[in-house]
Motif scaffolding. Structure first.
Motif, PDB file in Angstrom:
ATOM      1  N   PRO A   1     -40.131  10.916-108.601  1.00  0.00           N
ATOM      2  CA  PRO A   1     -39.298  12.091-108.327  1.00  0.00           C
ATOM      3  C   PRO A   1     -40.038  13.410-108.393  1.00  0.00           C
ATOM      4  O   PRO A   1     -39.646  14.375-107.730  1.00  0.00           O
ATOM      5  CB  PRO A   1     -38.207  12.013-109.408  1.00  0.00           C
ATOM      6  CG  PRO A   1     -38.846  11.245-110.520  1.00  0.00           C
ATOM      7  CD  PRO A   1     -39.734  10.232-109.847  1.00  0.00           C
TER       8      PRO A   1
ATOM      9  N   ARG B   1     -36.593   5.208 -99.771  1.00  0.00           N
ATOM     10  CA  ARG B   1     -35.775   5.833-100.824  1.00  0.00           C
ATOM     11  C   ARG B   1     -36.139   5.271-102.204  1.00  0.00           C
ATOM     12  O   ARG B   1     -36.192   6.019-103.186  1.00  0.00           O
ATOM     13  CB  ARG B   1     -34.290   5.610-100.532  1.00  0.00           C
ATOM     14  CG  ARG B   1     -33.792   6.306 -99.258  1.00  0.00           C
ATOM     15  CD  ARG B   1     -33.821   7.806 -99.410  1.00  0.00           C
ATOM     16  NE  ARG B   1     -33.259   8.485 -98.256  1.00  0.00           N
ATOM     17  CZ  ARG B   1     -33.885   9.401 -97.554  1.00  0.00           C
ATOM     18  NH1 ARG B   1     -35.127   9.762 -97.873  1.00  0.00           N
ATOM     19  NH2 ARG B   1     -33.300  10.016 -96.529  1.00  0.00           N
ATOM     20  N   ASP B   2     -36.386   3.977-102.293  1.00  0.00           N
ATOM     21  CA  ASP B   2     -36.779   3.399-103.576  1.00  0.00           C
ATOM     22  C   ASP B   2     -38.080   4.028-104.078  1.00  0.00           C
ATOM     23  O   ASP B   2     -38.207   4.350-105.270  1.00  0.00           O
ATOM     24  CB  ASP B   2     -36.964   1.886-103.431  1.00  0.00           C
ATOM     25  CG  ASP B   2     -35.652   1.130-103.276  1.00  0.00           C
ATOM     26  OD1 ASP B   2     -34.598   1.715-103.582  1.00  0.00           O
ATOM     27  OD2 ASP B   2     -35.685  -0.036-102.836  1.00  0.00           O
TER      28      ASP B   2
ATOM     29  N   GLU C   1     -39.295   6.987-103.304  1.00  0.00           N
ATOM     30  CA  GLU C   1     -39.034   8.387-103.668  1.00  0.00           C
ATOM     31  C   GLU C   1     -38.410   8.477-105.057  1.00  0.00           C
ATOM     32  O   GLU C   1     -38.783   9.357-105.860  1.00  0.00           O
ATOM     33  CB  GLU C   1     -38.118   9.025-102.634  1.00  0.00           C
ATOM     34  CG  GLU C   1     -38.762   9.216-101.274  1.00  0.00           C
ATOM     35  CD  GLU C   1     -37.764   9.584-100.193  1.00  0.00           C
ATOM     36  OE1 GLU C   1     -38.201  10.086 -99.148  1.00  0.00           O
ATOM     37  OE2 GLU C   1     -36.547   9.361-100.392  1.00  0.00           O
ATOM     38  N   ARG C   2     -37.466   7.589-105.344  1.00  0.00           N
ATOM     39  CA  ARG C   2     -36.807   7.620-106.650  1.00  0.00           C
ATOM     40  C   ARG C   2     -37.775   7.280-107.786  1.00  0.00           C
ATOM     41  O   ARG C   2     -37.619   7.779-108.904  1.00  0.00           O
ATOM     42  CB  ARG C   2     -35.616   6.662-106.657  1.00  0.00           C
ATOM     43  CG  ARG C   2     -34.406   7.174-105.887  1.00  0.00           C
ATOM     44  CD  ARG C   2     -33.195   6.292-106.118  1.00  0.00           C
ATOM     45  NE  ARG C   2     -33.328   5.005-105.443  1.00  0.00           N
ATOM     46  CZ  ARG C   2     -32.888   4.766-104.213  1.00  0.00           C
ATOM     47  NH1 ARG C   2     -32.299   5.733-103.514  1.00  0.00           N
ATOM     48  NH2 ARG C   2     -33.017   3.570-103.674  1.00  0.00           N
TER      49      ARG C   2
ATOM     50  N   HIS D   1     -37.074  14.077-101.237  1.00  0.00           N
ATOM     51  CA  HIS D   1     -36.408  13.247-100.237  1.00  0.00           C
ATOM     52  C   HIS D   1     -36.364  14.038 -98.936  1.00  0.00           C
ATOM     53  O   HIS D   1     -36.223  15.257 -98.942  1.00  0.00           O
ATOM     54  CB  HIS D   1     -34.986  12.892-100.670  1.00  0.00           C
ATOM     55  CG  HIS D   1     -34.895  12.271-102.031  1.00  0.00           C
ATOM     56  ND1 HIS D   1     -35.245  10.965-102.286  1.00  0.00           N
ATOM     57  CD2 HIS D   1     -34.498  12.799-103.215  1.00  0.00           C
ATOM     58  CE1 HIS D   1     -35.053  10.704-103.571  1.00  0.00           C
ATOM     59  NE2 HIS D   1     -34.609  11.795-104.160  1.00  0.00           N
TER      60      HIS D   1
END
Length: 275
Positions: A251, A244-245, A247-248, A262
């Motif tokens: 973006p 997740r980190d 992906e952020r 995501h």
């Protein structure tokens, strides 16, 4: 056998289309496939399909003297297809489907099955991990994904390119020369990758949906040995947090082009396999 499971939906306002379960002596992971905004001939949806198929596989693997894993999967696919055949066109390529990873303790051996692009990683006592993933969909998809990869994620252009990509892939689903998934046809189970490893040669196993396997096979933040060490020390939730980190931080998909910014991410991590 000890099991640690973690799952995270791609979006809080969208149902998680992955499924994972662990029972004495076996584990299951499914990753549902479908795309909102494109035509579908099933009104139940992808999450319903994966949960229904996952439940059927739990029942089948809980039976003493369960047959070959391909037969288990074939029976599960058939029962779910029959459950909505009267209301949905289950044979249409737009109907829901899923990847499948099965692992079962069978006396002194561990048997496994992998269908489509979820990943099974077996941590071996000697040598590098054994990584099992069915890449036929990725091979087919390469010829269709350039427009999607060249557009920034979460833009109208990317959304349109992804719909076109998915529609193109559907023509190759469960077809010779294409790729195979769990959908309506039990014969797809015969196309799964299967194998067996002596329990004494393993220390652990990890089942990952492709939303979680991104840490190694798309983002290259760790190799599979490092992923297994992270699972051992910090557990599956930490692996998903690192995905997740990443992906952020990307973006729009410029660093790591991908169909979804995501994705649902699920891991089942198994240890103490010999009991």
């Amino acid at each position: 056998m000890r099991a640690a499971l973690a799952t995270s939906p791609a979006k809080d306002d969208h149902p998680n289309e992955d499924f994972a379960a662990a029972i004495p002596g076996a584990a299951i992971l499914l990753d549902g496939a479908g795309l909102s905004g494109t035509r579908s001939t099933c009104h139940h949806g992808v999450a319903w399909f994966t949960r229904r198929l996952g439940g059927a596989l739990v029942d089948l693997l809980s039976t003493d003297g369960a047959p070959d894993l391909r037969d288990v999967l074939a029976a599960g696919i058939g029962s779910v297809a029959d459950a909505h055949r009267a209301t949905c066109d289950v044979a249409d390529p737009s109907s829901p489907s899923a990847t499948v990873v099965l692992l079962r303790l069978a006396g002194p051996h561990v048997d496994y099955l992998v269908l489509a692009d979820s990943v099974l990683v077996l941590d071996l006592v000697d040598g590098e991990p054994l990584v099992v993933s069915d890449d036929r969909e990725a091979i087919v998809g390469r010829r269709y994904r350039s427009a999607m990869d060249n557009a920034a994620n979460d833009t109208p252009e990317h959304d349109a390119a992804r719909r076109t990509y998915v529609e193109a892939l559907r023509a190759h689903r469960n077809q010779p020369g294409g790729f195979w998934v769990a959908a309506d046809n039990p014969s797809a189970a015969a196309e799964a990758l299967t194998g067996s490893v002596p329990v004494r040669e393993m220390t652990s196993a990890a089942l990952l949906s492709d939303g979680a396997s991104r840490i190694a096979d798309r983002f290259h933040l760790a190799d599979w040995s490092e992923v297994l060490r992270l699972l051992s020390t910090d557990g599956p939730t930490e692996v998903i947090n690192r995905v997740r980190d990443a992906e952020r931080k990307d973006p729009d998909g410029k660093q790591w082009p991908r169909g979804k910014t995501h994705d649902d991410a699920t891991i089942a991590y198994l240890t103490d396999l010999a009991g």
